[in-house]
Scaffold this motif. Structure first.
Motif, PDB file in Angstrom:
ATOM      1  N   GLY A 138       0.828  -1.194   0.000  1.00 14.95           N
ATOM      2  CA  GLY A 138       0.000   0.000   0.000  1.00 14.95           C
ATOM      3  C   GLY A 138       0.860   1.241   0.000  1.00 14.95           C
ATOM      4  N   SER A 139       0.296   2.335   0.447  1.00 13.87           N
ATOM      5  CA  SER A 139       1.018   3.599   0.534  1.00 13.87           C
ATOM      6  C   SER A 139       0.471   4.364   1.721  1.00 13.87           C
ATOM      7  CB  SER A 139       0.853   4.411  -0.754  1.00 13.87           C
ATOM      8  OG  SER A 139      -0.521   4.650  -1.006  1.00 13.87           O
ATOM      9  N   SER A 140       1.077   5.507   2.013  1.00 20.38           N
ATOM     10  CA  SER A 140       0.667   6.296   3.177  1.00 20.38           C
ATOM     11  C   SER A 140       0.585   7.770   2.824  1.00 20.38           C
ATOM     12  CB  SER A 140       1.659   6.091   4.333  1.00 20.38           C
ATOM     13  OG  SER A 140       1.692   4.740   4.739  1.00 20.38           O
ATOM     14  N   VAL A 141      -0.318   8.460   3.521  1.00 20.79           N
ATOM     15  CA  VAL A 141      -0.478   9.903   3.380  1.00 20.79           C
ATOM     16  C   VAL A 141      -0.234  10.525   4.743  1.00 20.79           C
ATOM     17  CG1 VAL A 141      -2.043  11.779   2.769  1.00 20.79           C
ATOM     18  CG2 VAL A 141      -2.153   9.607   1.520  1.00 20.79           C
ATOM     19  N   PRO A 158      11.889  11.067   5.548  1.00 19.35           N
ATOM     20  CA  PRO A 158      12.617   9.822   5.253  1.00 19.35           C
ATOM     21  C   PRO A 158      12.307   8.695   6.238  1.00 19.35           C
ATOM     22  CG  PRO A 158      14.112  11.516   6.087  1.00 19.35           C
ATOM     23  CD  PRO A 158      12.810  12.187   5.820  1.00 19.35           C
ATOM     24  N   TRP A 159      12.047   9.053   7.477  1.00 17.78           N
ATOM     25  CA  TRP A 159      11.697   8.067   8.498  1.00 17.78           C
ATOM     26  C   TRP A 159      10.431   7.309   8.118  1.00 17.78           C
ATOM     27  CZ3 TRP A 159       8.370   9.921  13.032  1.00 17.78           C
ATOM     28  CH2 TRP A 159       8.071   8.867  13.901  1.00 17.78           C
ATOM     29  N   LEU A 160       9.367   8.057   7.813  1.00 18.28           N
ATOM     30  CA  LEU A 160       8.093   7.402   7.546  1.00 18.28           C
ATOM     31  C   LEU A 160       8.020   6.833   6.137  1.00 18.28           C
ATOM     32  CD1 LEU A 160       5.741   9.768   9.503  1.00 18.28           C
ATOM     33  CD2 LEU A 160       6.367   7.427  10.061  1.00 18.28           C
ATOM     34  N   ASN A 161       8.794   7.381   5.230  1.00 19.83           N
ATOM     35  CA  ASN A 161       8.852   6.788   3.898  1.00 19.83           C
ATOM     36  C   ASN A 161       9.484   5.397   3.975  1.00 19.83           C
ATOM     37  OD1 ASN A 161       8.320   7.186   1.021  1.00 19.83           O
ATOM     38  ND2 ASN A 161      10.541   7.038   0.801  1.00 19.83           N
ATOM     39  N   THR A 162      10.467   5.246   4.848  1.00 22.05           N
ATOM     40  CA  THR A 162      11.082   3.937   5.061  1.00 22.05           C
ATOM     41  C   THR A 162      10.120   2.999   5.780  1.00 22.05           C
ATOM     42  OG1 THR A 162      13.261   4.958   5.223  1.00 22.05           O
ATOM     43  CG2 THR A 162      13.037   2.726   6.105  1.00 22.05           C
ATOM     44  N   ALA A 163       9.430   3.525   6.784  1.00 22.79           N
ATOM     45  CA  ALA A 163       8.562   2.690   7.622  1.00 22.79           C
ATOM     46  C   ALA A 163       7.336   2.193   6.880  1.00 22.79           C
ATOM     47  CB  ALA A 163       8.141   3.475   8.859  1.00 22.79           C
ATOM     48  N   LEU A 164       6.637   3.106   6.181  1.00 18.76           N
ATOM     49  CA  LEU A 164       5.343   2.752   5.598  1.00 18.76           C
ATOM     50  C   LEU A 164       5.119   3.390   4.234  1.00 18.76           C
ATOM     51  CD1 LEU A 164       3.165   3.023   8.833  1.00 18.76           C
ATOM     52  CD2 LEU A 164       3.767   0.913   7.637  1.00 18.76           C
ATOM     53  N   PRO A 166       5.454   3.800  -0.051  1.00 19.24           N
ATOM     54  CA  PRO A 166       5.697   5.168  -0.497  1.00 19.24           C
ATOM     55  C   PRO A 166       4.784   6.180   0.192  1.00 19.24           C
ATOM     56  CG  PRO A 166       4.583   3.907  -2.199  1.00 19.24           C
ATOM     57  CD  PRO A 166       4.964   2.937  -1.153  1.00 19.24           C
ATOM     58  N   LEU A 167       5.386   7.328   0.496  1.00 23.56           N
ATOM     59  CA  LEU A 167       4.748   8.337   1.330  1.00 23.56           C
ATOM     60  C   LEU A 167       4.422   9.584   0.517  1.00 23.56           C
ATOM     61  CD1 LEU A 167       4.126   9.135   4.377  1.00 23.56           C
ATOM     62  CD2 LEU A 167       6.381  10.229   4.347  1.00 23.56           C
ATOM     63  N   THR A 168       3.208  10.097   0.722  1.00 22.42           N
ATOM     64  CA  THR A 168       2.801  11.388   0.170  1.00 22.42           C
ATOM     65  C   THR A 168       2.547  12.332   1.330  1.00 22.42           C
ATOM     66  OG1 THR A 168       1.754  10.376  -1.756  1.00 22.42           O
ATOM     67  CG2 THR A 168       1.088  12.623  -1.204  1.00 22.42           C
TER      68      THR A 168
END
Length: 295
Positions: A138-141, A158-164, A166-168
């Motif tokens: 999935g992805s995260s917002v 970068p922290w949350l892009n790594t965790a969950l 691809p991040l928007t």
């Protein structure tokens, strides 16, 4: 590699939290867990692809400057209140849960020098007897909820892009929250009532009910000033059903073990908001009545 990254802490050992912790540790981040019982935790992590791995996490005594709180909707505020005396100035606090959050109340419980964020994710994970399995890509917002958060985006992204990821990152998380609410409202109560996995909802017998539930959410959203197109939203629901076909929803898992569900923040929010606007939502009302004792 780990020493080059900031320390981060994750609250609890729910599926999304352990998924985030596992992905972070494997990418070289220093991550620990805030647990009721402050003991080290060893888990088996099963990624979407490739072999499983055993990972070890320390239990933190004081949360780090990057703090992720992926708890049940009803636990978010009590958790923040409990942790607040232990938090450092400058702490970045990211909250994530199913259902519609009370962002205004959460904002009142952070200090001016703490960053507050809300994250909505479609990553899918499931607890196993010994750890966690990543069950759906999935992805995260993510949205900043105060000025201190906004100024800390280079640290948090970068922290949350790594965790969950691809991040928007968005300035307005309401559209993402309503889309996620519609998906949760369609899938979670039905799977909990019928005791079925998500994929079973693709059967013909559930299609009229799914459409009725989602249609009512779209009407309530419109009353709140949010445009949620019915056809597009139904398509998103079907995509999640297919992508997480083998999953058992968190609401069903909670019902099975007699744990409180997030029904109040999902179906309850829809029913109560509809009532404020004088709208009838019989499909959601029926779900609320069927499961009210679990909320």
């Amino acid at each position: 590699m780990a020493s080059a990254q900031p320390q981060c802490s994750i609250v609890g050992q729910g599926a999304i939290g352990l998924l985030a912790a596992s992905r972070l540790q494997l990418a070289g981040w220093a991550v620990d867990l805030w647990l009721r019982q402050p003991n080290p935790l060893r888990i088996d992590f099963h990624p979407l692809q490739g072999p499983g791995q055993s990972l070890n996490f320390a239990a933190c005594q004081r949360p780090a400057e990057l703090l992720f709180i992926p708890v049940k909707a009803y636990a978010a505020l009590p958790c923040l209140q409990q942790l607040q005396p232990l938090l450092q100035p400058g702490t970045q606090i990211v909250i994530s849960h199913n259902g519609m959050p009370d962002l205004a109340t959460l904002q009142r419980h952070v200090t001016v020098n703490q960053g507050l964020w809300f994250l909505s994710t479609s990553q899918a994970a499931m607890r196993t007897a010994t750890g966690v399995r990543h069950t759906g890509a999935g992805s995260s917002v993510l949205a900043a909820l105060n000025d201190t958060a906004l100024s800390s985006q280079p640290k948090v992204e970068p922290w949350l892009n790594t965790a969950l990821g691809p991040l928007t990152i968005t300035a307005d998380i309401q559209p993402a929250l309503w889309r996620k609410l519609a998906i949760n409202a369609a899938i979670n109560p039905l799977t909990a009532i019928h005791g079925i996995n998500n994929g079973a909802l693709a059967a013909a017998e559930f299609q009229a009910q799914l459409e009725a539930i989602v249609s009512e959410v779209c009407v309530v959203a419109a009353a709140e000033g949010m445009h949620l197109p019915l056809a597009e939203t139904l398509q998103q629901v079907q995509q999640v059903i297919a992508a997480t076909a083998a999953n058992y929803s968190s609401m069903l898992q909670d019902v099975r073990v007699g744990r409180r569900t997030e029904l109040a923040a999902i179906t309850g929010y829809i029913v109560n908001t509809a009532a404020r606007h004088g709208l009838a939502v019989p499909a959601n009302q029926a779900l609320w009545q069927a499961l009210a004792s679990t909320a």
